[in-house]
Each structure stands twice: as structure tokens, then as C-alpha cells.
Design an enzyme around this catalytic site. Structure first.
Site, mmCIF file in Angstrom:
data_model
loop_
_atom_site.group_PDB
_atom_site.id
_atom_site.type_symbol
_atom_site.label_atom_id
_atom_site.label_comp_id
_atom_site.label_asym_id
_atom_site.label_seq_id
_atom_site.Cartn_x
_atom_site.Cartn_y
_atom_site.Cartn_z
ATOM 1 N N ARG A 234 33.453 -32.244 76.176
ATOM 2 C CA ARG A 234 32.905 -33.435 75.545
ATOM 3 C C ARG A 234 31.699 -33.066 74.690
ATOM 4 O O ARG A 234 30.845 -32.279 75.110
ATOM 5 C CB ARG A 234 32.490 -34.470 76.596
ATOM 6 C CG ARG A 234 33.641 -35.321 77.126
ATOM 7 C CD ARG A 234 34.189 -36.231 76.037
ATOM 8 N NE ARG A 234 35.288 -37.080 76.466
ATOM 9 C CZ ARG A 234 36.569 -36.763 76.372
ATOM 10 N NH1 ARG A 234 36.922 -35.574 75.903
ATOM 11 N NH2 ARG A 234 37.508 -37.617 76.739
ATOM 12 N N GLU A 263 31.649 -38.062 66.422
ATOM 13 C CA GLU A 263 32.969 -37.716 65.888
ATOM 14 C C GLU A 263 33.485 -38.815 64.961
ATOM 15 O O GLU A 263 33.528 -39.978 65.372
ATOM 16 C CB GLU A 263 33.953 -37.476 67.039
ATOM 17 C CG GLU A 263 33.572 -36.250 67.867
ATOM 18 C CD GLU A 263 34.612 -35.869 68.913
ATOM 19 O OE1 GLU A 263 35.628 -36.594 69.045
ATOM 20 O OE2 GLU A 263 34.424 -34.860 69.589
ATOM 21 N N HIS A 282 38.498 -31.838 67.526
ATOM 22 C CA HIS A 282 38.876 -32.457 68.809
ATOM 23 C C HIS A 282 40.397 -32.492 68.919
ATOM 24 O O HIS A 282 41.013 -33.544 69.140
ATOM 25 C CB HIS A 282 38.294 -33.868 68.931
ATOM 26 C CG HIS A 282 38.179 -34.320 70.366
ATOM 27 N ND1 HIS A 282 37.278 -35.259 70.791
ATOM 28 C CD2 HIS A 282 38.864 -33.970 71.488
ATOM 29 C CE1 HIS A 282 37.388 -35.463 72.082
ATOM 30 N NE2 HIS A 282 38.360 -34.688 72.522
#
Length: 318
Positions: A234, A263, A282
């Protein structure tokens, strides 16, 4: 008949499983703004969600909601207090993504250690004979790696690192030494004091108040200069500003990030221009096989819930 709202599309294998079930009707939406979801979610018994935010305000309007099936293992995009208050079950795809994420960690380790982009560019730009002038690479064989967080992904990574004959250390205060030893690892009790021993460190923790900015400048200063730091867990566990400063000061060999504090990251984030940072969007789970498994497990969790047979290991204890 139960009603399932699928927020953001999932792999077709999951949809096909759902079509075979005659007790659940479903609707797929790709619009994810709060006002839309507040109105949309009202009459649904179940919801599946990928990265969209399920805020307190959205969940307050979900008067019929009984289960949230998370397409993934993290759940920092879901308001847990409201979920608990409304006695909503939160399920995750606990078994689907370990292989893909563990492979992605190795992909990043190898790319950084072997300077893949630099070597590839040298050949393609017609500078083959410059090979002896390039910075040297490093081996992973027989090196020390610290796996910080020993859930399913950490355990999967350990097995893969065995193939490289690495010395595998594990930091996880919630896992007993005997369990780590049985898997072939060495338990580390104190994260900070172990950093100077490691050639590679891979983060596999949840993001919470205790882990936010756990890896900061002072922690990075304790690492070896040839250390490779990877975060595929994370964003926010590593302080990105501190990491950029440390990379510019050559405190470590390099870093690989699949996750970011924000993000998508802002274009003015200096890590985007740092040659010692290897980045991916990601996307560790974005293999064809993993997305299929996640789609199926997301739907299976909903089916199992309504059939009163949802595995407890897939339920988040809030």
C-alpha cells in the site's frame, strides 16, 4: 432474489459464474462518483468493489446492504466504522492474488538488480561496445531479504526466494517464530535494528495508523548501500519524499514501487523522474490468470455468503 451491484467491471469468468446462479441478479456500473453511488446503492443486498471509495455517506444510504465483496485484499477504500455500525460483512479475495504479487516483487528486484532498462537501451541505441563502461549489476543469489509482513503474499514470496537460495528473514509481530521457521524463514523481532543486514526488503503490510510512513528517511539511512527496497502493498507505508531524498543521496541501490501515497501520482512527484526508482501503476495483480481468479472469488464470496457458507478466512474482522 438478491441484488448485486458490481462497481467497476471484473473479469468475465466472474460474470459467467454469476450468470449460472439463478438466485442473484446483478448490475454493472463503471461510474464511481459519490453522488451517483449514494443513489444507486440503495436497493442492493450486495456490492462488489475494486478501488472505488465506499465512503460513510455512500454506506449510510445502503439500507439493504449485507455484504461488500472486495475485489482484492486491501480495504482502505471502505469506511470500516460505517461498515461495522451497519453490521455489513466485508469479504476479500484472500486466495487469488498471492502468486501474481510475489512474481511482481521478483520482477522488480531483478529489473533493479540487473539494470534491465539501461542494458536494453544500450543495445537498442547501437552502443553495444559500451557494455564494459556501464555500472555493474548485482546478484540476488545468497543475499539477505527481509519480508515485512507474513500473510499469504509474504509466504508465497518466501517460497520463490528459496529458489534463489536467498537468506530469508521475516518481520511480522503477529506470526510466531515456529511458523516462520517451518516455512524456511528466520524471524526478526525488531524491524529497525535488522535493516542494516538486508540486501533486499519487500513490504507486505496493511496501511494503518501504525504503518503509515513506517519507512522514512531515518529508517532508510540504516539500510545497506546495496539494498533494494520494494513496496507492492500500500502507498503511504513508505514516505515518498524521504525515499526520493535517500535515492538521490545514494543511500540504497534502488527502489521499486507498485503503489503510491496518491494514485495516480502527481506528475510533479520527483520519484517519476528518479532513475533509481522502478515504478509500476498498481498493477501487480494485472495478470490474466490473477484477474480471472479475483473475478471468480469476488463473486463466489457473494454466493457463499447468501448460502451461509462463506469461509471465515475471507471475512475481515472489523
Amino acid at each position: 432474489m438478491k441484488k448485486l451491484l458490481i462497481i467497476e467491471s471484473i473479469h468475465n469468468d466472474g460474470i459467467e459464474l454469476l450468470k449460472q446462479n439463478k438466485s442473484i441478479e446483478f448490475e454493472i456500473v463503471d461510474k464511481t462518483d459519490e453522488e451517483f453511488l449514494k443513489n444507486k446503492i440503495k436497493n442492493f443486498d450486495a456490492v462488489s468493489v475494486r478501488t472505488s471509495r465506499l465512503s460513510k455517506e455512500i454506506l449510510e444510504t445502503a439500507t439493504n446492504l449485507k455484504i461488500i465483496s472486495r475485489h482484492g485484499v486491501g480495504y482502505d477504500n471502505i469506511d470500516l466504522l460505517e461498515t461495522k455500525k451497519k453490521n455489513i460483512t466485508l469479504a476479500i479475495t484472500a486466495t487469488a492474488n498471492a502468486q501474481a504479487v510475489a512474481e511482481h516483487v521478483l520482477f522488480m528486484l531483478f529489473n533493479i538488480a540487473k539494470r534491465n532498462n539501461m542494458y536494453d537501451d544500450t543495445v537498442k541505441s547501437g552502443k553495444f561496445n559500451d557494455r564494459t563502461k556501464l555500472p555493474k549489476t548485482i546478484e540476488l543469489w545468497s543475499k539477505n531479504i527481509l519480508i515485512a509482513g507474513f500473510g499469504r503474499i509474504g509466504k508465497c514470496l518466501l517460497k520463490k526466494c528459496k529458489g534463489l537460495e536467498m537468506n530469508i528473514y521475516v518481520y511480522d509481530p503477529f506470526v510466531k517464530e515456529e511458523e516462520i521457521k517451518n516455512e524456511g524463514g528466520i524471524k526478526v523481532d525488531d524491524l529497525s535494528s535488522s535493516l542494516n543486514l538486508m540486501d533486499a526488503i519487500s513490504i507486505h503490510m496493511p496501511l494503518n495508523d501504525k504503518t503509515r510512513h513506517l519507512i522514512n528517511y531515518d529508517m532508510i539511512k540504516k539500510m545497506k548501500k546495496n539494498c533494494i527496497l520494494i513496496n507492492a502493498a500500500r502507498g503511504g507505508i513508505i514516505n515518498e519524499s524521504d525515499l526520493n531524498k535517500a535515492l538521490n543521496e545514494n543511500l540504497i541501490f534502488g527502489a521499486g514501487l507498485d503503489v503510491f501515497e496518491k494514485e495516480p501520482p502527481s506528475q510533479d512527484n520527483p520519484l517519476l523522474k528518479n532513475n533509481k526508482a522502478f515504478l509500476s501503476p498498481h498493477s501487480a495483480v494485472f495478470t490474466e490468470e490473477c484477474l480471472s481468479r479475483m473475478g471468480i472469488e469476488t463473486i463466489q464470496n457473494v454466493i457463499d455468503f447468501f448460502e451461509n457458507k462463506l469461509d471465515n478466512s475471507k471475512i475481515v474482522k472489523i
